[in-house]
Design an enzyme around this catalytic site. Structure first.
Site, PDB file in Angstrom:
ATOM      1  N   LYS A   1       0.833  -1.202   0.000  1.00 46.31           N
ATOM      2  CA  LYS A   1       0.000   0.000   0.000  1.00 46.31           C
ATOM      3  C   LYS A   1       0.868   1.252   0.000  1.00 46.31           C
ATOM      4  O   LYS A   1       2.007   1.256   0.449  1.00 46.31           O
ATOM      5  CB  LYS A   1      -0.935  -0.005   1.216  1.00 46.31           C
ATOM      6  CG  LYS A   1      -1.905  -1.184   1.227  1.00 46.31           C
ATOM      7  CD  LYS A   1      -2.868  -1.112   0.049  1.00 46.31           C
ATOM      8  CE  LYS A   1      -3.855  -2.272   0.040  1.00 46.31           C
ATOM      9  NZ  LYS A   1      -3.263  -3.522  -0.440  1.00 46.31           N
ATOM     10  N   ASP A   2       0.298   2.353  -0.493  1.00 48.71           N
ATOM     11  CA  ASP A   2       1.011   3.604  -0.699  1.00 48.71           C
ATOM     12  C   ASP A   2       1.581   4.169   0.601  1.00 48.71           C
ATOM     13  O   ASP A   2       1.028   3.963   1.683  1.00 48.71           O
ATOM     14  CB  ASP A   2       0.076   4.634  -1.330  1.00 48.71           C
ATOM     15  CG  ASP A   2      -0.441   4.181  -2.680  1.00 48.71           C
ATOM     16  OD1 ASP A   2      -1.395   3.380  -2.708  1.00 48.71           O
ATOM     17  OD2 ASP A   2       0.110   4.616  -3.704  1.00 48.71           O
TER      18      ASP A   2
END
Length: 352
Positions: free
Chosen positions: A88-89
């Site tokens: 995830k970012d």
């Protein structure tokens, strides 16, 4: 023909074609972590018992790799004993599941206090028999806040409605290729020498090379205006499923299903071995491959198995909401889809 931009600019990454053409206005996104929200959507929940402790974590301004290192230290487990479904970012507020191998060990008392820190919050937890493996989540739900000229001039909303109706080019996002395309540059050098596992242990460079070839094919098909309507010999992907089938000729039934977003043409994740693609679709892919002999030969010698990926993404449960000077975009993407592929169709931005 889609060009290798290493020949035409200082960047190894091309400005791949957009299905709606170049956006007329600029926009801003990810101006603060809460403006880029991602929540992993699973098809199941922990069973309640087993050797692995599954944690549903919220992280802010941290990468998944940083979260893994923190949990490894806090719970005294090796990083290899920690599983995630996806990365995830970093500059975002994200929620994802993480599994911790605790064979023979009870769930720690005061678990939340033990693992929570600035940027990390425990939402729930449960035991499960198996480690969390890559790619088992069903989708990701996004909430993105966008501001700028594209919002004030109205072009974003018009282009958004077109994407909802017709779908989104399923490009691999720039994060797949590293900062300023550094992973692709390294992949080219490694493929020229001959790919070795010890030089690419996690397979990131091999993945970068395969992703680049896929994006090249997709860009060319957008330029030829057949990325969504199909070509003779295409392999099709059933929406919402991993099921694929070879279409051979494009008949009226297939065309109707393509228009209805029920099926999507696919492109290659290059590998060694036979593919079901044929006819015009095969010829187009071979023409792209001929322009990248180092990558193609390197991937094949590495022994990667050929796979197919849908050329088109559907925006699931899309919604647009105005707030203040900006717009919230809400949508889910099937596993493997990149939110940046959506945003680059809506507005201009250096990171897209």
């Amino acid at each position: 023909m889609t060009q290798d931009m290493s020949e035409t600019s200082g960047s190894p990454l091309p400005d791949w074609a957009r299905s709606l053409g170049t956006p007329p206005h600029s926009g801003r996104f990810r101006e603060f972590p809460e403006a880029f929200r991602v929540e992993e959507q699973m098809a199941f929940t922990p069973e309640g018992e087993g050797e692995h402790l599954w944690l549903h974590c919220e992280k802010r301004n941290l990468s998944t790799a940083q979260l893994i290192r923190h949990l490894s230290h806090s719970l005294e487990v090796a990083p290899r004993d920690i599983g995630v479904s996806g990365l995830k970012d970093h500059t975002a507020l994200t929620r994802q599941w993480v599994s911790i191998a605790l064979a023979g060990r009870p769930t720690p008392l005061g678990l939340a206090e033990q693992i929570e820190m600035e940027g990390v919050r425990l939402l729930s937890f449960g035991r499960h028999p198996r480690k969390l493996r890559r790619g088992v989540h069903r989708a990701n739900r996004f909430a993105l806040y966008v501001t700028g000229e594209a919002v004030t001039q109205g072009s974003l909303e018009t282009r958004w409605n077109a994407l909802v109706t017709h779908g989104v080019p399923n490009y691999f996002g720039p994060q797949r290729f590293g900062h300023q395309g550094s992973n692709l540059t390294r992949a080219r050098a490694l493929m020229a020498r001959g790919w070795k596992k010890k030089q690419d242990r996690d397979g990131f460079l091999l993945s970068s090379a395969r992703s680049f070839l896929f994006n090249q094919v997709l860009s060319e098909r957008i330029e030829q205006d057949n990325w969504a309507s199909g070509l003779a010999g295409d392999v099709f992907n059933l929406e919402g499923s991993a099921s694929q089938f070879a279409g051979q000729a494009l008949d009226e039934q297939l065309r109707a299903r393509l228009t209805a977003l029920d099926i999507h043409p696919t492109g290659p994740l290059w590998g060694r071995g036979e593919s079901d693609v044929s006819g015009e679709a095969c010829a187009l892919e071979q023409a792209i491959a001929e322009h990248e002999p180092v990558l193609v030969e390197g991937i094949e010698k590495a022994g990667a198995a050929p796979m197919r990926r849908a050329l088109r993404l559907c925006l699931q449960a899309p919604a647009l909401e105005r707030e203040g000077e900006g717009i919230w975009l809400h949508f889910s993407l099937a596993r493997g889809g990149f939110a940046t592929a959506v945003l680059r169709e809506l507005f201009q931005h250096p990171a897209l």
